[in-house]
Design a protein around this motif. Structure first.
Motif, mmCIF file in Angstrom:
data_model
loop_
_atom_site.group_PDB
_atom_site.id
_atom_site.type_symbol
_atom_site.label_atom_id
_atom_site.label_comp_id
_atom_site.label_asym_id
_atom_site.label_seq_id
_atom_site.Cartn_x
_atom_site.Cartn_y
_atom_site.Cartn_z
ATOM 1 N N ALA A 23 37.053 94.840 91.657
ATOM 2 C CA ALA A 23 38.349 94.394 91.146
ATOM 3 C C ALA A 23 38.192 93.167 90.243
ATOM 4 O O ALA A 23 38.814 93.078 89.180
ATOM 5 C CB ALA A 23 39.294 94.081 92.302
ATOM 6 N N PHE A 24 37.347 92.213 90.650
ATOM 7 C CA PHE A 24 37.138 90.995 89.860
ATOM 8 C C PHE A 24 36.541 91.315 88.496
ATOM 9 O O PHE A 24 37.035 90.848 87.469
ATOM 10 C CB PHE A 24 36.231 90.011 90.611
ATOM 11 N N ARG A 25 35.478 92.096 88.462
ATOM 12 C CA ARG A 25 34.823 92.415 87.187
ATOM 13 C C ARG A 25 35.774 93.188 86.261
ATOM 14 O O ARG A 25 35.806 92.951 85.057
ATOM 15 C CB ARG A 25 33.545 93.222 87.405
ATOM 16 N N THR A 26 36.539 94.105 86.822
ATOM 17 C CA THR A 26 37.486 94.876 86.013
ATOM 18 C C THR A 26 38.569 93.966 85.447
ATOM 19 O O THR A 26 38.857 93.979 84.250
ATOM 20 C CB THR A 26 38.124 96.004 86.844
ATOM 21 N N SER A 27 39.163 93.144 86.298
ATOM 22 C CA SER A 27 40.214 92.235 85.849
ATOM 23 C C SER A 27 39.669 91.201 84.860
ATOM 24 O O SER A 27 40.327 90.849 83.885
ATOM 25 C CB SER A 27 40.848 91.544 87.057
ATOM 26 N N SER A 28 38.442 90.716 85.102
ATOM 27 C CA SER A 28 37.815 89.738 84.191
ATOM 28 C C SER A 28 37.635 90.309 82.790
ATOM 29 O O SER A 28 37.778 89.597 81.802
ATOM 30 C CB SER A 28 36.445 89.310 84.720
ATOM 31 N N PHE A 29 37.298 91.593 82.721
ATOM 32 C CA PHE A 29 37.147 92.230 81.417
ATOM 33 C C PHE A 29 38.443 92.116 80.623
ATOM 34 O O PHE A 29 38.430 91.809 79.433
ATOM 35 C CB PHE A 29 36.746 93.701 81.570
ATOM 36 N N PHE A 30 39.565 92.351 81.288
ATOM 37 C CA PHE A 30 40.860 92.325 80.605
ATOM 38 C C PHE A 30 41.404 90.907 80.407
ATOM 39 O O PHE A 30 42.464 90.737 79.818
ATOM 40 C CB PHE A 30 41.872 93.197 81.351
ATOM 41 N N ALA A 31 40.680 89.906 80.855
ATOM 42 C CA ALA A 31 41.103 88.507 80.666
ATOM 43 C C ALA A 31 40.406 87.851 79.481
ATOM 44 O O ALA A 31 40.620 86.678 79.215
ATOM 45 C CB ALA A 31 40.819 87.711 81.937
ATOM 46 N N LYS A 32 39.598 88.617 78.734
ATOM 47 C CA LYS A 32 38.753 88.040 77.683
ATOM 48 C C LYS A 32 39.469 87.707 76.381
ATOM 49 O O LYS A 32 39.021 86.845 75.648
ATOM 50 C CB LYS A 32 37.578 88.971 77.398
ATOM 51 N N SER A 33 40.541 88.392 76.064
ATOM 52 C CA SER A 33 41.246 88.125 74.806
ATOM 53 C C SER A 33 42.727 88.440 74.979
ATOM 54 O O SER A 33 43.121 89.106 75.936
ATOM 55 C CB SER A 33 40.669 88.970 73.663
ATOM 56 N N PHE A 55 43.790 90.389 100.452
ATOM 57 C CA PHE A 55 42.509 89.907 100.961
ATOM 58 C C PHE A 55 42.494 88.409 101.221
ATOM 59 O O PHE A 55 41.628 87.910 101.922
ATOM 60 C CB PHE A 55 41.377 90.246 99.991
ATOM 61 N N GLY A 56 43.416 87.655 100.620
ATOM 62 C CA GLY A 56 43.446 86.203 100.811
ATOM 63 C C GLY A 56 42.315 85.483 100.109
ATOM 64 O O GLY A 56 41.848 84.435 100.560
ATOM 65 N N ILE A 57 41.870 86.038 98.984
ATOM 66 C CA ILE A 57 40.787 85.435 98.189
ATOM 67 C C ILE A 57 41.404 84.927 96.895
ATOM 68 O O ILE A 57 41.901 85.710 96.097
ATOM 69 C CB ILE A 57 39.683 86.464 97.886
ATOM 70 N N ASP A 58 41.368 83.613 96.685
ATOM 71 C CA ASP A 58 41.976 83.019 95.499
ATOM 72 C C ASP A 58 40.884 82.627 94.500
ATOM 73 O O ASP A 58 40.424 81.485 94.476
ATOM 74 C CB ASP A 58 42.817 81.807 95.891
ATOM 75 N N ILE A 59 40.466 83.604 93.718
ATOM 76 C CA ILE A 59 39.485 83.387 92.656
ATOM 77 C C ILE A 59 40.080 83.966 91.381
ATOM 78 O O ILE A 59 40.183 85.191 91.249
ATOM 79 C CB ILE A 59 38.127 84.065 92.952
ATOM 80 N N PRO A 60 40.501 83.115 90.440
ATOM 81 C CA PRO A 60 41.072 83.627 89.192
ATOM 82 C C PRO A 60 40.074 84.516 88.456
ATOM 83 O O PRO A 60 38.859 84.290 88.502
ATOM 84 C CB PRO A 60 41.372 82.363 88.390
ATOM 85 N N ASP A 61 40.592 85.521 87.765
ATOM 86 C CA ASP A 61 39.717 86.452 87.042
ATOM 87 C C ASP A 61 39.083 85.829 85.804
ATOM 88 O O ASP A 61 38.288 86.474 85.126
ATOM 89 C CB ASP A 61 40.453 87.749 86.697
ATOM 90 N N THR A 62 39.395 84.583 85.513
ATOM 91 C CA THR A 62 38.784 83.871 84.379
ATOM 92 C C THR A 62 37.608 82.995 84.825
ATOM 93 O O THR A 62 36.962 82.358 83.994
ATOM 94 C CB THR A 62 39.830 82.994 83.669
ATOM 95 N N THR A 63 37.314 82.963 86.102
ATOM 96 C CA THR A 63 36.192 82.183 86.634
ATOM 97 C C THR A 63 34.873 82.796 86.164
ATOM 98 O O THR A 63 34.724 84.016 86.142
ATOM 99 C CB THR A 63 36.237 82.163 88.177
ATOM 100 N N VAL A 64 33.907 81.947 85.818
ATOM 101 C CA VAL A 64 32.588 82.420 85.393
ATOM 102 C C VAL A 64 31.740 82.653 86.639
ATOM 103 O O VAL A 64 31.430 81.708 87.373
ATOM 104 C CB VAL A 64 31.898 81.391 84.465
ATOM 105 N N ILE A 65 31.395 83.921 86.872
ATOM 106 C CA ILE A 65 30.589 84.299 88.033
ATOM 107 C C ILE A 65 29.467 85.215 87.562
ATOM 108 O O ILE A 65 29.713 86.254 86.953
ATOM 109 C CB ILE A 65 31.442 85.003 89.106
#
Length: 160
Positions: A23-33, A55-65
């Motif tokens: 979910a994070f990688r997919t959402s991060s892709f759509f946060a690029k532009s 899930f109770g995980i608060d990690i924005p999809d713009t975080t560099v991981i």
């Protein structure tokens, strides 16, 4: 795509971690532009609902991981979007990684770091590669590579 496959391979025995990273990688892709944000708006909303609310995980999809990131249990996990996490980092539940004041600098977590449950890692600090932060540790100063840190405040108990 190669990073996602690597991430899923690392999480093969960790269902919640695999769902999170997918979910994070997919959402991060759509946060690029801006264009991708418009196109991916529904996907980013699903990410927020599933990951943050369910899930109770608060990690924005713009975080560099970086690659190989693993979340175990996850509930209560908070990571500031300005935090930089390199490769093969593991984080456990009820951990906070972020800044000391709004808009302030956040930690840089280098490669191959394990962060235990109930930890706090805050401020303009670096956590060196191959380090272990024990459960319940509060880290407010930079940690050199190859260290084991425990306590409140965190103290290096061993160089590995």
């Amino acid at each position: 795509m190669e990073n996602l496959l690597y991430d899923l391979k690392i999480c093969r025995n960790n269902t919640k971690g695999a769902i999170f990273i997918l979910a994070f990688r997919t959402s991060s892709f759509f946060a690029k532009s801006i264009l991708l944000k418009i196109i991916g708006f529904p996907i980013r909303m699903i990410y927020k609902i599933l990951i943050q609310w369910v899930f109770g995980i608060d990690i924005p999809d713009t975080t560099v991981i970086g690659r190989g990131f693993q979340v175990f249990h996850g509930q209560g996990l908070v990571i500031n979007e300005n935090t930089i996490i390199l490769n093969n980092v593991t984080v456990r539940q009820n951990t906070t990684i972020g800044n000391t004041k709004p808009g302030g600098p956040s930690p840089i977590i280098e490669s191959n770091v394990e962060i235990g449950a109930n930890c706090v890692v805050i401020g303009n600090i670096n956590i060196g590669s191959n380090s272990i932060i024990g459960a319940g540790t509060v880290v407010v100063k930079s940690i050199p590579a190859n260290s084991i840190v425990v306590g409140q405040p965190g103290k290096i108990i061993k160089q590995i």
